[in-house]
Motif scaffolding. Structure first.
Motif: not given
Lengths: 307, 307
Positions: A222-240, A12-18
């Motif tokens: 159904p059942f719902r799991a949260p995501a955690m509020p994260i200050d700095e999502v540096r790179d969302p690639t691959g989260a899923g 991956d070659t990528l650019k994020t706000p960080y």
């Protein structure tokens, strides 16, 4: 228990706000394997090119991942180039060089035939079906897909869905696949196509698992799991894919597959996804400890539980 | 305990994928009051015009809401016209006739001075501040605002925020107010402006409450309440105000205000919001029973709790 994952290993070659990174290790099977490796044995079937180094492969083998199923082909490794703006939920693809991935024909090493679980990461549904058909003895099949296949390869995708127990896709994909903007209604339609359960991923808002009636001993809620509020999502690639790895990995680590296990698996999926996005690429997933995972699981519980 | 709410009582003309309605009862204070009325005594300060009928007012009085603070002015009642597409999270405003609301000057009846709680629904922050200053003895002040005030009335809004204990806004408003796209960071910045806690509403994904350090006996961790997956969101109007009504109403019904109460309040907020959107306008909120509310609360718990 062991999981076999079939999917992409890529650069991956990528650019994020960080910041930005050139040709770092990525790919759905990579994120999935690293994430699942904290829970169970993982085997990978993928293809890489001549630019894939021993160092790249060591990222996986150091985590105990069995990489004997990674084919080394003539040519270059799949290379994705993309960018994230301020809204980290949306990736803008700048370039996709499929390279050796374009003619990928998954081949399952004989040593992998006894795998207990199978995860079909996002690849051509024709290949997913072929792999699934060759692994009849697995206890549970997880799968992923994307809008490209939903839009243009419908028939092949529908065949694939018949062989998948739990499909993991995002909101937009679920709505597109079902042709329905109501998520619970879309979920029921997708499950009519085959999956016994459907995990819909909501990005920074978590994920919901829907159950087909009478499946997994579930009464249908159904059942719902949260995501955690994260200050700095540096790179969302691959989260899923990291979510899927935690989800499937946790299930494989348990002696049974029921609603209770699937609920915990949803939380572990969220936990692994939350780690993945904290740093660029697979960095954070390479060196976690079980203590860090358990401590974050605790945060997820506190985030959602009343008492 | 009693809650005083100051805000709009209005007529809505709207269209959703499920149908359309002409000049039905709406307004933030209306939704808030009806929702809160299932938990505690509610008093309303608002203004309506000559087209506001006894039947309209009876919708509130039947629920035991004290409407003596509703001023009847010469002219027409505030009238909003809007439309929702397939994405029910986005309203398209077609017309806003402020009418008597344009010159609204909240006036608190003497009988309301002993109110225990105060909710400042979305109106001009100058008016919100004036009301808040006149109600020094309340135990807790909740407030709402919108992008219009955030963008163009910043100074007035910042004054208002200093007097609010818990602000309830949505994702976009929080990011805009803080000038930050990271929700947890935005939450901290908003709380630096005054509120001791901030509820960020995520529409169909639920809501998160963030706490300022050392407030409400909280150790700082946020808490997330789900929204319920609903097959048919017939009319999303008033969901946020119904959430606020359930949230504030539940708090007012308890003998104390601590983190535990606020967590339950988040669930009750979600519960009331989920009822509101099931039918057009305030229909569903007019005739609920405590059993229905409790039974839905149970569904919310099952939706999120592991064991």
């Amino acid at each position: 228990m062991s999981i076999l994952v079939v999917g992409s290993v890529a650069f991956d070659t990528l650019k994020t706000p960080y910041g930005e990174r050139q040709k770092i290790l990525g790919g759905a099977a990579t994120y999935f394997s690293l994430s699942a490796s904290y829970f169970t044995d993982v085997r990978v079937v993928a293809v890489v090119g001549e630019d894939f180094t021993a160092e790249n492969e060591a990222v996986m083998t150091k985590r105990g991942i069995d990489t004997r199923g990674i084919q080394h082909a003539k040519g270059k490794t799949f290379h994705w180039t993309g960018e994230y703006g301020e809204n980290v939920n949306e990736a803008k693809t700048l370039n996709t060089e499929l390279n050796v991935f374009e003619t990928f024909q998954p081949s399952i090493p004989a040593e992998y035939n006894n795998s207990d679980f199978l995860f079909l990461a996002n690849i051509d549904p024709v290949l997913q079906t072929r792999v699934r058909d060759s692994m009849q003895k697995v206890q549970l099949v997880g799968g992923d897909t994307m809008n490209y296949w939903i839009g243009g390869h419908r028939q092949n995708l529908e065949k694939m869905l018949k062989g998948v127990d739990v499909l993991l896709i995002n909101d937009g994909e679920a709505k597109m696949l079902a042709g329905d903007n109501s998520l619970p209604r879309a979920a029921r339609r997708v499950m009519e196509m085959g999956p016994r359960a459907l995990v819909i991923k909501h990005g920074e808002y978590g994920a919901t698992i829907f159950f087909r009636d009478h499946e997994f001993g579930a009464e249908g809620h159904p059942f719902r799991a949260p995501a955690m509020p994260i200050d700095e999502v540096r790179d969302p690639t691959g989260a899923g894919d990291s979510f899927a790895g935690g989800f499937m990995g946790y299930i494989a680590s348990q002696g049974k597959i029921d609603r209770g296990v699937l609920k915990y698996a949803m939380f572990y999926g969220g936990v692994m996804g939350s780690f993945a996005v904290e740093r660029f690429g697979t960095e954070r997933l390479q060196s976690l400890s079980r203590e860090e995972i358990d401590s974050r699981f605790k945060i997820f519980r506190e985030l959602t539980h009343l008492d």
